[in-house]
Design an enzyme around this catalytic site. Structure first.
Site, short mmCIF file in Angstrom:
data_model
loop_
_atom_site.label_atom_id
_atom_site.label_comp_id
_atom_site.label_asym_id
_atom_site.label_seq_id
_atom_site.Cartn_x
_atom_site.Cartn_y
_atom_site.Cartn_z
N ARG A 1 -0.14 3.94 0.89
CA ARG A 1 -0.56 4.75 2.04
C ARG A 1 0.37 4.49 3.21
O ARG A 1 0.58 5.36 4.05
CB ARG A 1 -1.99 4.42 2.45
CG ARG A 1 -3.00 4.70 1.39
CD ARG A 1 -4.39 4.32 1.87
NE ARG A 1 -4.90 5.30 2.81
CZ ARG A 1 -5.88 5.05 3.68
NH1 ARG A 1 -6.43 3.85 3.74
NH2 ARG A 1 -6.30 5.99 4.48
N ARG B 1 -5.31 -15.07 -20.19
CA ARG B 1 -4.19 -14.10 -20.17
C ARG B 1 -2.94 -14.58 -20.90
O ARG B 1 -2.04 -13.77 -21.13
CB ARG B 1 -3.85 -13.75 -18.72
CG ARG B 1 -5.00 -13.08 -17.97
CD ARG B 1 -5.44 -11.78 -18.61
NE ARG B 1 -6.53 -11.14 -17.87
CZ ARG B 1 -7.08 -9.98 -18.20
NH1 ARG B 1 -6.64 -9.32 -19.27
NH2 ARG B 1 -8.06 -9.47 -17.51
N ASP C 1 -6.92 -21.25 -6.69
CA ASP C 1 -6.95 -22.70 -6.88
C ASP C 1 -6.64 -23.02 -8.34
O ASP C 1 -6.67 -22.14 -9.21
CB ASP C 1 -8.29 -23.30 -6.40
CG ASP C 1 -9.46 -22.83 -7.23
OD1 ASP C 1 -9.45 -23.06 -8.45
OD2 ASP C 1 -10.39 -22.23 -6.66
N SER D 1 0.83 -1.20 0.00
CA SER D 1 0.00 0.00 0.00
C SER D 1 0.87 1.25 0.00
O SER D 1 1.76 1.39 0.86
CB SER D 1 -0.89 0.00 1.24
OG SER D 1 -1.47 1.27 1.40
C1 LIG Z 1 -8.15 -9.92 -23.60
C2 LIG Z 1 -9.02 -9.33 -22.54
C3 LIG Z 1 -9.56 -8.07 -22.70
C4 LIG Z 1 -10.36 -7.51 -21.71
N1 LIG Z 1 -10.87 -6.25 -21.89
C5 LIG Z 1 -11.61 -5.68 -20.92
C6 LIG Z 1 -12.12 -4.36 -21.06
O1 LIG Z 1 -11.92 -3.71 -22.07
N2 LIG Z 1 -12.83 -3.82 -20.05
C7 LIG Z 1 -13.10 -4.54 -18.90
O2 LIG Z 1 -13.78 -4.01 -18.01
N3 LIG Z 1 -12.64 -5.79 -18.74
C8 LIG Z 1 -11.91 -6.38 -19.71
N4 LIG Z 1 -11.42 -7.65 -19.52
C9 LIG Z 1 -11.68 -8.34 -18.25
C10 LIG Z 1 -12.75 -9.44 -18.41
O3 LIG Z 1 -14.00 -8.90 -18.79
C11 LIG Z 1 -12.89 -10.21 -17.08
O4 LIG Z 1 -13.34 -9.32 -16.07
C12 LIG Z 1 -11.59 -10.82 -16.62
O5 LIG Z 1 -10.97 -11.51 -17.68
C13 LIG Z 1 -11.85 -11.77 -15.47
O6 LIG Z 1 -12.48 -12.93 -15.99
P1 LIG Z 1 -13.51 -13.76 -15.15
O7 LIG Z 1 -14.65 -12.91 -14.71
O8 LIG Z 1 -13.80 -14.98 -15.96
O9 LIG Z 1 -12.58 -14.18 -13.89
P2 LIG Z 1 -13.00 -14.34 -12.36
O10 LIG Z 1 -13.44 -13.07 -11.79
O11 LIG Z 1 -11.83 -15.04 -11.71
O12 LIG Z 1 -14.22 -15.30 -12.40
C14 LIG Z 1 -14.09 -16.66 -12.83
C15 LIG Z 1 -15.47 -17.18 -13.16
O13 LIG Z 1 -16.23 -17.16 -11.95
C16 LIG Z 1 -17.56 -16.74 -12.25
N5 LIG Z 1 -17.85 -15.50 -11.51
C17 LIG Z 1 -16.99 -14.80 -10.71
N6 LIG Z 1 -17.63 -13.76 -10.17
C18 LIG Z 1 -18.89 -13.77 -10.63
C19 LIG Z 1 -20.04 -12.95 -10.46
N7 LIG Z 1 -20.02 -11.89 -9.65
N8 LIG Z 1 -21.16 -13.27 -11.13
C20 LIG Z 1 -21.22 -14.35 -11.92
N9 LIG Z 1 -20.18 -15.16 -12.14
C21 LIG Z 1 -19.03 -14.89 -11.51
C22 LIG Z 1 -17.66 -16.58 -13.75
O14 LIG Z 1 -18.05 -17.79 -14.33
C23 LIG Z 1 -16.23 -16.31 -14.15
O15 LIG Z 1 -15.94 -16.67 -15.48
C24 LIG Z 1 -10.65 -8.24 -20.51
C25 LIG Z 1 -10.10 -9.52 -20.37
C26 LIG Z 1 -9.31 -10.07 -21.34
C27 LIG Z 1 -8.74 -11.46 -21.14
#
Ligand SMILES: Cc1cc2nc3c(=O)[nH]c(=O)nc-3n(C[C@H](O)[C@H](O)[C@H](O)COP(=O)(O)OP(=O)(O)OC[C@H]3O[C@@H](n4cnc5c(N)ncnc54)[C@H](O)[C@@H]3O)c2cc1C
Length: 232
Positions: free
Chosen positions: A95, A197, A186, A93
């Site tokens: 801060r 990624r 995990d 942080s």
């Molecule tokens: C190439 C690339 C470009 C991107 N560009 C942008 C962008 O322009 N703007 C932007 O804002 N983001 C962007 N992202 C981020 C993207 O939208 C996701 O937020 C990020 O990749 C995390 O993925 P995730 O939600 O699957 O992962 P995690 O948060 O780890 O979640 C894993 C899985 O758990 C479930 N999950 C977790 N939380 C919830 C919830 N609250 N509700 C329902 N299901 C849930 C879902 O199935 C999810 O797939 C980008 C990502 C990538 C890889």
């Protein structure tokens, strides 16, 4: 604790600790059919089961293996990383402590141009570089970036010297500033992270961290990593 893998110009990722292995995955999976997790020595059934699980998206057994990484990366990489909500994070942080003037500067040959066919990516193809005076052009960009970052850190230090609170002085610092965190995840969610990624569409500066983590976990879960490489 494993050796750190150096990433980017000043970053690293290190596996601090882990819980479980390939064995943990099969043990969890065999509970499904109320079987002994293994009746005797493994006769190849463990690997076969792990491959079956990945091929058929049976993901929960992979959640029983857990890793904690120590990571040093630029703030713009953390900003993408922290979108992955299934991880637990503890970050340094600004801060509590002054921020070190450790910044990321892209290497010559990795800068390229804004891609024309994809709004979020860059084009680092040889054709792109032929249009420019290659190294000379990238070196100029590096100097411009370094100058700008240095000025920001000069202002930061001046503000701190004047008694401005650390939590406000830091807002002048660039996104390229390195930060430091512990991150726990995990195996199922780590594979999901690596899928997103370490992908063509991901920014190269986060791809290298995803690749490094895959290398670090490979000796712990070799069969699961092999199955992930084959079936995602
Ligand atoms: C190439 C690339 C470009 C991107 N560009 C942008 C962008 O322009 N703007 C932007 O804002 N983001 C962007 N992202 C981020 C993207 O939208 C996701 O937020 C990020 O990749 C995390 O993925 P995730 O939600 O699957 O992962 P995690 O948060 O780890 O979640 C894993 C899985 O758990 C479930 N999950 C977790 N939380 C919830 C919830 N609250 N509700 C329902 N299901 C849930 C879902 O199935 C999810 O797939 C980008 C990502 C990538 C890889």
């Amino acid at each position: 604790m494993t050796e750190a893998i150096q990433v980017l110009d000043h970053g690293f990722v290190r596996l601090v600790e882990s819980k479980g292995s390939d064995l943990e995955i099969v043990r969890a999976a065999r509970v499904s059919y109320d079987a002994e997790w293994r009746a005797g020595e493994d006769d190849g059934g463990d690997a076969k089961l792990i491959r079956y699980l990945r091929k058929n998206h049976h993901t929960s057994p992979f959640e029983h293996v857990v890793f904690t990484f120590e990571v040093k990366a630029p703030i713009f990489v953390f900003r993408q990383w922290h979108r992955h909500r299934t991880w637990s994070y503890s970050e340094m942080s600004g801060r509590y402590a002054p921020i070190k003037d450790d910044v990321f500067i892209p290497k010559v040959g990795t800068i390229g141009n804004q891609a024309k066919d994809n709004k979020q990516m860059r084009d680092v193809s040889e054709d792109t570089y032929k249009q420019w005076a290659d190294e000379y052009r990238d070196q100029n960009i590096q100097s411009a970036m370094a100058d700008s970052m240095e000025k920001s850190f000069d202002t930061y230090r001046e503000l701190l010297a004047e008694g401005v609170p650390r939590e406000l002085a830091r807002i002048v610092l660039p996104l390229s500033t390195y930060s430091h965190m512990f991150a726990t995840v995990d195996l199922h969610n780590l594979f999901a992270f690596i899928t997103l990624r370490d992908h063509d569409h991901a920014q190269p500066e986060i791809r290298v961290y995803a690749q490094a983590m895959k290398k670090l976990i490979q000796p712990i879960v070799p069969v699961a990593v092999d199955a992930f490489n084959n079936w995602g």
